[in-house]
Motif scaffolding. Structure first.
Motif, mmCIF file in Angstrom:
data_model
loop_
_atom_site.group_PDB
_atom_site.id
_atom_site.type_symbol
_atom_site.label_atom_id
_atom_site.label_comp_id
_atom_site.label_asym_id
_atom_site.label_seq_id
_atom_site.Cartn_x
_atom_site.Cartn_y
_atom_site.Cartn_z
ATOM 1 N N PHE A 126 0.828 -1.201 0.000
ATOM 2 C CA PHE A 126 0.000 0.000 0.000
ATOM 3 C C PHE A 126 0.868 1.259 0.000
ATOM 4 N N GLY A 127 2.027 1.200 0.650
ATOM 5 C CA GLY A 127 2.945 2.337 0.617
ATOM 6 C C GLY A 127 3.377 2.655 -0.794
ATOM 7 N N TYR A 128 3.646 1.622 -1.580
ATOM 8 C CA TYR A 128 3.984 1.837 -2.991
ATOM 9 C C TYR A 128 2.826 2.515 -3.723
ATOM 10 N N CYS A 129 1.608 2.067 -3.466
ATOM 11 C CA CYS A 129 0.434 2.652 -4.122
ATOM 12 C C CYS A 129 0.273 4.125 -3.756
ATOM 13 N N LEU A 130 0.550 4.473 -2.504
ATOM 14 C CA LEU A 130 0.459 5.868 -2.080
ATOM 15 C C LEU A 130 1.513 6.720 -2.782
ATOM 16 N N MET A 131 2.728 6.180 -2.904
ATOM 17 C CA MET A 131 3.780 6.898 -3.625
ATOM 18 C C MET A 131 3.356 7.153 -5.072
ATOM 19 N N GLU A 132 2.746 6.163 -5.686
ATOM 20 C CA GLU A 132 2.336 6.283 -7.082
ATOM 21 C C GLU A 132 1.248 7.338 -7.246
ATOM 22 N N ASN A 133 0.306 7.400 -6.307
ATOM 23 C CA ASN A 133 -0.740 8.419 -6.373
ATOM 24 C C ASN A 133 -0.167 9.819 -6.219
ATOM 25 N N GLY A 134 0.796 9.974 -5.302
ATOM 26 C CA GLY A 134 1.432 11.278 -5.136
ATOM 27 C C GLY A 134 2.163 11.717 -6.387
ATOM 28 N N SER A 135 2.886 10.805 -7.018
ATOM 29 C CA SER A 135 3.605 11.128 -8.252
ATOM 30 C C SER A 135 2.625 11.474 -9.372
ATOM 31 N N HIS A 136 1.499 10.778 -9.390
ATOM 32 C CA HIS A 136 0.490 11.003 -10.424
ATOM 33 C C HIS A 136 -0.099 12.411 -10.319
ATOM 34 N N LEU A 137 -0.393 12.851 -9.102
ATOM 35 C CA LEU A 137 -0.932 14.191 -8.914
ATOM 36 C C LEU A 137 0.101 15.253 -9.273
ATOM 37 N N THR A 138 1.357 15.028 -8.926
ATOM 38 C CA THR A 138 2.413 15.968 -9.287
ATOM 39 C C THR A 138 2.478 16.145 -10.802
ATOM 40 N N LEU A 139 2.416 15.047 -11.528
ATOM 41 C CA LEU A 139 2.451 15.106 -12.987
ATOM 42 C C LEU A 139 1.235 15.844 -13.538
ATOM 43 N N ALA A 140 0.060 15.599 -12.952
ATOM 44 C CA ALA A 140 -1.153 16.263 -13.429
ATOM 45 C C ALA A 140 -1.083 17.773 -13.221
ATOM 46 N N ILE A 141 -0.467 18.213 -12.120
ATOM 47 C CA ILE A 141 -0.363 19.647 -11.837
ATOM 48 C C ILE A 141 0.659 20.323 -12.746
ATOM 49 N N LEU A 142 1.822 19.696 -12.912
ATOM 50 C CA LEU A 142 2.908 20.313 -13.660
ATOM 51 C C LEU A 142 2.799 20.111 -15.164
ATOM 52 N N ALA A 143 2.140 19.028 -15.587
ATOM 53 C CA ALA A 143 2.029 18.749 -17.025
ATOM 54 C C ALA A 143 0.625 18.266 -17.364
ATOM 55 N N PRO A 144 -0.382 19.143 -17.215
ATOM 56 C CA PRO A 144 -1.768 18.703 -17.451
ATOM 57 C C PRO A 144 -2.056 18.336 -18.900
ATOM 58 N N ASN A 145 -1.218 18.786 -19.829
ATOM 59 C CA ASN A 145 -1.435 18.497 -21.247
ATOM 60 C C ASN A 145 -0.570 17.352 -21.749
ATOM 61 N N ALA A 146 0.025 16.600 -20.823
ATOM 62 C CA ALA A 146 0.834 15.449 -21.232
ATOM 63 C C ALA A 146 -0.049 14.430 -21.950
ATOM 64 N N PRO A 147 0.512 13.726 -22.935
ATOM 65 C CA PRO A 147 -0.297 12.750 -23.690
ATOM 66 C C PRO A 147 -0.899 11.676 -22.791
ATOM 67 N N GLU A 148 -2.053 11.175 -23.220
ATOM 68 C CA GLU A 148 -2.729 10.129 -22.473
ATOM 69 C C GLU A 148 -1.863 8.885 -22.349
ATOM 70 N N LEU A 149 -0.966 8.671 -23.312
ATOM 71 C CA LEU A 149 -0.098 7.500 -23.289
ATOM 72 C C LEU A 149 0.761 7.470 -22.030
ATOM 73 N N VAL A 150 1.140 8.651 -21.534
ATOM 74 C CA VAL A 150 1.937 8.732 -20.311
ATOM 75 C C VAL A 150 1.156 8.175 -19.132
ATOM 76 N N GLU A 151 -0.097 8.584 -18.998
ATOM 77 C CA GLU A 151 -0.932 8.113 -17.885
ATOM 78 C C GLU A 151 -1.206 6.621 -17.994
ATOM 79 N N VAL A 152 -1.437 6.158 -19.223
ATOM 80 C CA VAL A 152 -1.695 4.732 -19.419
ATOM 81 C C VAL A 152 -0.487 3.920 -18.982
ATOM 82 N N GLY A 153 0.716 4.399 -19.317
ATOM 83 C CA GLY A 153 1.935 3.708 -18.907
ATOM 84 C C GLY A 153 2.072 3.647 -17.397
ATOM 85 N N ILE A 154 1.776 4.764 -16.718
ATOM 86 C CA ILE A 154 1.868 4.796 -15.255
ATOM 87 C C ILE A 154 0.854 3.844 -14.629
#
Length: 217
Positions: free
Chosen positions: A154-182
């Motif tokens: 679960f700690g890994y999952c929490l880290m992944e969610n935090g990284s995901h939000l950081t990416l959404a804030i800093l790069a909201p126009n990143a391609p969908e392929l990036v999110e699918v990969g994550i």
């Protein structure tokens, strides 16, 4: 302006749900709290998309709902239900009260760091960005501060969610392929770690990471 205030306020619930995941006494309960947190994350994606006008984030929201709110919690629940371990509730290195204080200190420290950031995309969402960074470290703390193997997953999952939000804030126009990969990485990682946890439990009769001190061939 109202949109950014809502995003910054809503992001605070991520810390609350992270503590619920980390302190849950049973793996199935932790999986449900993780689903709740992922739902908050999806709501943040939608809010950021509405504020920034990013169509990519709407696609992120849909894929994150399928993988994080539905798929990963279902996988966790089905696998972890077989591994109900009375040691899960007592596997924390730090008591609950100290964990809450530690989480508050991490948020304050991360906000002090983010306050020096001058990126245009981050200026209106500095509180949310600070929480996303703090959320990553809370996940790392869950891995380090929990002796139970499932809580470390679960700690890994929490880290992944935090990284995901950081990416959404800093790069909201990143391609969908990036999110699918994550998202794909997260699903496969959870499955692999859950399977390893089941095999360790069957072999050692315990989920305590302290007992993994001897290699057996």
């Amino acid at each position: 302006m109202q949109g950014t205030l809502f995003i910054n306020g809503l992001s605070g619930f991520l810390i609350v749900t992270a503590l619920l995941v980390a302190l849950a006494p049973r793996p199935v309960q932790a999986a449900r709290f993780y689903a709740l947190q992922s739902l908050v994350l999806v709501a943040l994606f939608v809010s950021i998309a509405m504020t920034t006008g990013s169509t990519e984030l709407y696609l992120w929201s849909a894929s994150a709902f399928v993988t994080k709110v539905v798929l990963v919690p279902v996988i966790m629940t089905k696998m972890f239900r077989r591994l109900e371990d009375p040691e899960l509730g007592s596997g924390a290195v730090m008591p609950a009260a100290l964990s809450i204080v530690g989480a508050a200190l991490i948020v304050i420290l991360c906000y002090a760091v983010i306050s020096r950031v001058t990126l245009p995309a981050a200026l209106p969402l500095k509180p949310a960005l600070a929480i996303s960074l703090a959320h990553f470290f809370l996940g790392l703390g869950c891995i380090v501060g929990q002796r139970n193997i499932l809580k470390q997953v679960f700690g890994y999952c929490l880290m992944e969610n935090g990284s995901h939000l950081t990416l959404a804030i800093l790069a909201p126009n990143a391609p969908e392929l990036v999110e699918v990969g994550i998202a794909t990485d997260a699903v496969f990682a959870v499955v692999i770690m859950a399977v390893l946890g089941m095999r360790i439990s069957k072999t050692l009769g315990s989920l305590d990471a302290r007992k993994l001190t001897t290699l057996k061939g």
